[in-house]
Design a protein around this motif. Sequence first.
Motif, mmCIF file in Angstrom:
data_model
loop_
_atom_site.group_PDB
_atom_site.id
_atom_site.type_symbol
_atom_site.label_atom_id
_atom_site.label_comp_id
_atom_site.label_asym_id
_atom_site.label_seq_id
_atom_site.Cartn_x
_atom_site.Cartn_y
_atom_site.Cartn_z
ATOM 1 N N GLN A 4 -16.937 -125.335 26.779
ATOM 2 C CA GLN A 4 -18.402 -125.569 26.825
ATOM 3 C C GLN A 4 -18.666 -126.900 26.111
ATOM 4 O O GLN A 4 -19.901 -127.278 26.195
ATOM 5 C CB GLN A 4 -19.053 -124.711 25.973
ATOM 6 C CG GLN A 4 -18.583 -123.252 26.144
ATOM 7 C CD GLN A 4 -17.397 -122.603 25.411
ATOM 8 O OE1 GLN A 4 -16.471 -123.395 25.209
ATOM 9 N NE2 GLN A 4 -17.311 -121.623 25.114
ATOM 10 N N ALA A 5 -17.661 -127.853 25.749
ATOM 11 C CA ALA A 5 -18.107 -129.116 24.927
ATOM 12 C C ALA A 5 -18.890 -130.033 26.102
ATOM 13 O O ALA A 5 -18.393 -130.060 27.267
ATOM 14 C CB ALA A 5 -16.714 -129.569 24.413
ATOM 15 N N SER A 6 -19.616 -130.849 25.459
ATOM 16 C CA SER A 6 -20.526 -131.770 26.294
ATOM 17 C C SER A 6 -19.291 -132.852 26.824
ATOM 18 O O SER A 6 -19.682 -133.242 28.092
ATOM 19 C CB SER A 6 -21.441 -132.322 25.475
ATOM 20 O OG SER A 6 -20.982 -133.119 24.509
ATOM 21 N N ASP A 7 -17.994 -132.969 26.339
ATOM 22 C CA ASP A 7 -17.224 -134.016 26.630
ATOM 23 C C ASP A 7 -16.239 -133.287 27.454
ATOM 24 O O ASP A 7 -15.101 -133.927 27.631
ATOM 25 C CB ASP A 7 -16.796 -134.825 25.581
ATOM 26 C CG ASP A 7 -16.010 -134.123 24.583
ATOM 27 O OD1 ASP A 7 -16.017 -132.713 24.570
ATOM 28 O OD2 ASP A 7 -15.545 -134.855 23.609
ATOM 29 N N PHE A 8 -16.042 -132.125 27.847
ATOM 30 C CA PHE A 8 -15.022 -131.522 28.378
ATOM 31 C C PHE A 8 -14.494 -132.325 29.721
ATOM 32 O O PHE A 8 -13.261 -132.842 29.799
ATOM 33 C CB PHE A 8 -15.525 -130.033 28.984
ATOM 34 C CG PHE A 8 -14.211 -129.285 29.482
ATOM 35 C CD1 PHE A 8 -13.282 -128.834 28.927
ATOM 36 C CD2 PHE A 8 -14.168 -129.224 30.806
ATOM 37 C CE1 PHE A 8 -12.072 -128.279 29.364
ATOM 38 C CE2 PHE A 8 -13.209 -128.599 31.633
ATOM 39 C CZ PHE A 8 -12.044 -128.059 30.742
ATOM 40 N N ALA A 9 -15.314 -132.751 30.742
ATOM 41 C CA ALA A 9 -15.138 -133.339 31.794
ATOM 42 C C ALA A 9 -14.531 -134.744 31.641
ATOM 43 O O ALA A 9 -13.654 -135.206 32.036
ATOM 44 C CB ALA A 9 -16.271 -133.561 32.808
ATOM 45 N N GLU A 14 -8.956 -137.804 31.318
ATOM 46 C CA GLU A 14 -7.896 -138.504 30.699
ATOM 47 C C GLU A 14 -6.481 -137.838 30.881
ATOM 48 O O GLU A 14 -5.515 -138.449 30.538
ATOM 49 C CB GLU A 14 -8.235 -138.642 29.396
ATOM 50 C CG GLU A 14 -9.417 -139.364 28.775
ATOM 51 C CD GLU A 14 -9.635 -139.262 27.376
ATOM 52 O OE1 GLU A 14 -9.092 -138.724 26.742
ATOM 53 O OE2 GLU A 14 -10.697 -139.940 26.998
ATOM 54 N N LEU A 15 -6.497 -136.485 31.357
ATOM 55 C CA LEU A 15 -5.150 -135.836 31.507
ATOM 56 C C LEU A 15 -4.447 -136.233 33.021
ATOM 57 O O LEU A 15 -5.248 -136.684 34.030
ATOM 58 C CB LEU A 15 -5.535 -134.506 31.405
ATOM 59 C CG LEU A 15 -6.125 -133.642 30.112
ATOM 60 C CD1 LEU A 15 -6.564 -132.456 30.218
ATOM 61 C CD2 LEU A 15 -5.198 -134.019 29.188
ATOM 62 N N GLU A 32 -10.697 -118.659 31.984
ATOM 63 C CA GLU A 32 -11.090 -118.647 33.486
ATOM 64 C C GLU A 32 -12.112 -119.615 34.043
ATOM 65 O O GLU A 32 -12.029 -120.384 35.191
ATOM 66 C CB GLU A 32 -11.739 -117.338 33.801
ATOM 67 C CG GLU A 32 -11.785 -116.955 35.236
ATOM 68 C CD GLU A 32 -12.570 -115.544 35.597
ATOM 69 O OE1 GLU A 32 -13.393 -115.352 36.703
ATOM 70 O OE2 GLU A 32 -12.341 -114.670 34.854
ATOM 71 N N LEU A 33 -13.013 -120.088 33.320
ATOM 72 C CA LEU A 33 -13.986 -121.054 33.570
ATOM 73 C C LEU A 33 -13.387 -122.386 33.584
ATOM 74 O O LEU A 33 -13.416 -123.494 34.461
ATOM 75 C CB LEU A 33 -15.160 -121.136 32.659
ATOM 76 C CG LEU A 33 -16.277 -119.898 32.670
ATOM 77 C CD1 LEU A 33 -17.038 -120.068 31.491
ATOM 78 C CD2 LEU A 33 -16.899 -119.999 33.885
#
Length: 67
Positions: A4-9, A14-15, A32-33
Amino acid sequence: MAVQASDFAARVAELDTSASYAVYCQSGHRSELALEKLTAAGFTHVVDLAGGVPAWTAEGYPLVGAP
């Protein structure tokens, strides 16, 4: 990292998409999300800990914290 973090994407970008990852959460819903988002981002070796942490511990597997 929280789905849910705003910087998730940005953090996912970076992975290494070819590395293996396991995602999990308490109930299994957020993982799951996360799995859906990772798959959509091109990750090919991602698994979800189905049922979340309770299912894992019910099977007798240990929880180990990060160092």
